[in-house]
Design an enzyme around this catalytic site. Sequence first.
Site, PDB file in Angstrom:
ATOM      1  N   HIS A 177       0.813  -1.221   0.000  1.00 11.70           N
ATOM      2  CA  HIS A 177       0.000   0.000   0.000  1.00 11.70           C
ATOM      3  C   HIS A 177       0.848   1.273   0.000  1.00 11.70           C
ATOM      4  CE1 HIS A 177      -3.634  -2.309   0.090  1.00 11.70           C
ATOM      5  NE2 HIS A 177      -3.103  -3.069   1.053  1.00 11.70           N
ATOM      6  N   TYR A 211      -2.468   5.007   5.711  1.00 14.82           N
ATOM      7  CA  TYR A 211      -1.675   3.844   6.142  1.00 14.82           C
ATOM      8  C   TYR A 211      -0.516   3.611   5.173  1.00 14.82           C
ATOM      9  CZ  TYR A 211      -0.468  -1.130   6.304  1.00 14.82           C
ATOM     10  OH  TYR A 211       0.220  -2.314   6.329  1.00 14.82           O
ATOM     11  N   SER A 259       0.186  -9.668   0.450  1.00 13.98           N
ATOM     12  CA  SER A 259      -0.928 -10.160   1.283  1.00 13.98           C
ATOM     13  C   SER A 259      -0.466 -11.431   1.992  1.00 13.98           C
ATOM     14  CB  SER A 259      -2.146 -10.445   0.407  1.00 13.98           C
ATOM     15  OG  SER A 259      -2.465  -9.306  -0.359  1.00 13.98           O
ATOM     16  N   ARG A 313      -7.385 -10.137  -6.069  1.00 15.91           N
ATOM     17  CA  ARG A 313      -6.102  -9.416  -5.977  1.00 15.91           C
ATOM     18  C   ARG A 313      -5.044 -10.291  -5.317  1.00 15.91           C
ATOM     19  NH1 ARG A 313      -4.450  -6.506  -1.577  1.00 15.91           N
ATOM     20  NH2 ARG A 313      -2.645  -5.136  -1.887  1.00 15.91           N
TER      21      ARG A 313
HETATM   22  C1  15L Z   1      -1.558  -4.758   4.322  1.00 13.82           C
HETATM   23  O1  15L Z   1      -0.648  -3.922   4.343  1.00 13.82           O
HETATM   24  C2  15L Z   1      -2.311  -5.099   5.549  1.00 13.82           C
HETATM   25  O2  15L Z   1      -1.504  -5.006   6.720  1.00 13.82           O
HETATM   26  C3  15L Z   1      -2.979  -6.439   5.483  1.00 13.82           C
HETATM   27  O3  15L Z   1      -3.943  -6.507   6.496  1.00 13.82           O
HETATM   28  C4  15L Z   1      -3.621  -6.721   4.118  1.00 13.82           C
HETATM   29  O4  15L Z   1      -4.698  -5.891   3.930  1.00 13.82           O
HETATM   30  C5  15L Z   1      -2.598  -6.492   3.034  1.00 13.82           C
HETATM   31  O5  15L Z   1      -1.981  -5.245   3.132  1.00 13.82           O
HETATM   32  C6  15L Z   1      -3.214  -6.641   1.641  1.00 13.82           C
HETATM   33  O6  15L Z   1      -3.193  -5.674   0.881  1.00 13.82           O
HETATM   34  O7  15L Z   1      -3.707  -7.715   1.327  1.00 13.82           O
END
Ligand code: 15L
Length: 280
Positions: free
Chosen positions: A125, A149, A178, A187
């Site tokens: 992310h 985030y 993930s 995804r």
């Molecule tokens: C992340 O950064 C999260 O911490 C995790 O909970 C998932 O949502 C993951 O990304 C994702 O994108 O699958």
Amino acid sequence: MPRGAHATGSTDTTRILLTGAAGRVGTQLRPLAAREGRTLRLLDITTPAAVEGSGAEETVIASLTDTEALLEACRGVSAIVHLGGQSVESTLDDVLDRNVRGTLNLLEAARLAGVPRVVLASSAHAVGFHQYDGTPVAADAPARPDTLYGWSKAAIESAGRLYHDRFGMDIICLRIGSWFPTPNGMRGLSTWLSPADGHRLVEACLSCREPGYRIVWGVSRNTRGWVSLAEGEAIGYHPLDDAEQFAPEVIGECGLPDPADSITSRLGGDWCAIPLGQTL
Ligand code: 15L
């Protein structure tokens, strides 16, 4: 070597500090990372649950805001795996306190305690707005966060760069896709990191010689993968799992994505469109 620097090239893994040890990923990692002659020092704000197959462990209950406790926790460890903090979208205060300040506090404690290597859990992310166009996205692609985030994870990566450049500490940032036992939706067929590969990645980070500062992708060898595995392979991370084995089940549940919907090929997926700063 910069002033106050630590020696690089450490491959001692006898005592490792694991932050966020009570969390989902920390709990999956503990039994996998257990080995003869290694102690995991678990740090979290809640007591980590007992996990079958875990090895020698010590527990420190402390927040990433408690600088004195962090310094104590860093003493005598040869490396830190930093998973702690905010793990999904939340308010600006949450991501600033738990991720940005928390990571800076930890890096400073590591420096003061002379810990030579820190592995930082970043996230896809941090670069969620990059679109897959058929060419694997490089591990050091510029930050394009999809959320507050994601922005805080980009800030963590740059905090790591600061501590490497100033103090010579080895800092490896993992852009984790993930990390789940099985892929989380369509995804996930592209971004999945199996727990076994997650463990392979962490061990590669702990044992590689003189990594300096680098960013690597934390994903498995997915047939539908979007990202480059070359940077991970350069430090000895050779993923073995492929989300494709789950494809029939996932496609059966989710249906095929609409190719006209650009969100579906952005690395962050639908996080590119969720409300900013709202706790998930
Ligand atoms: C992340 O950064 C999260 O911490 C995790 O909970 C998932 O949502 C993951 O990304 C994702 O994108 O699958």
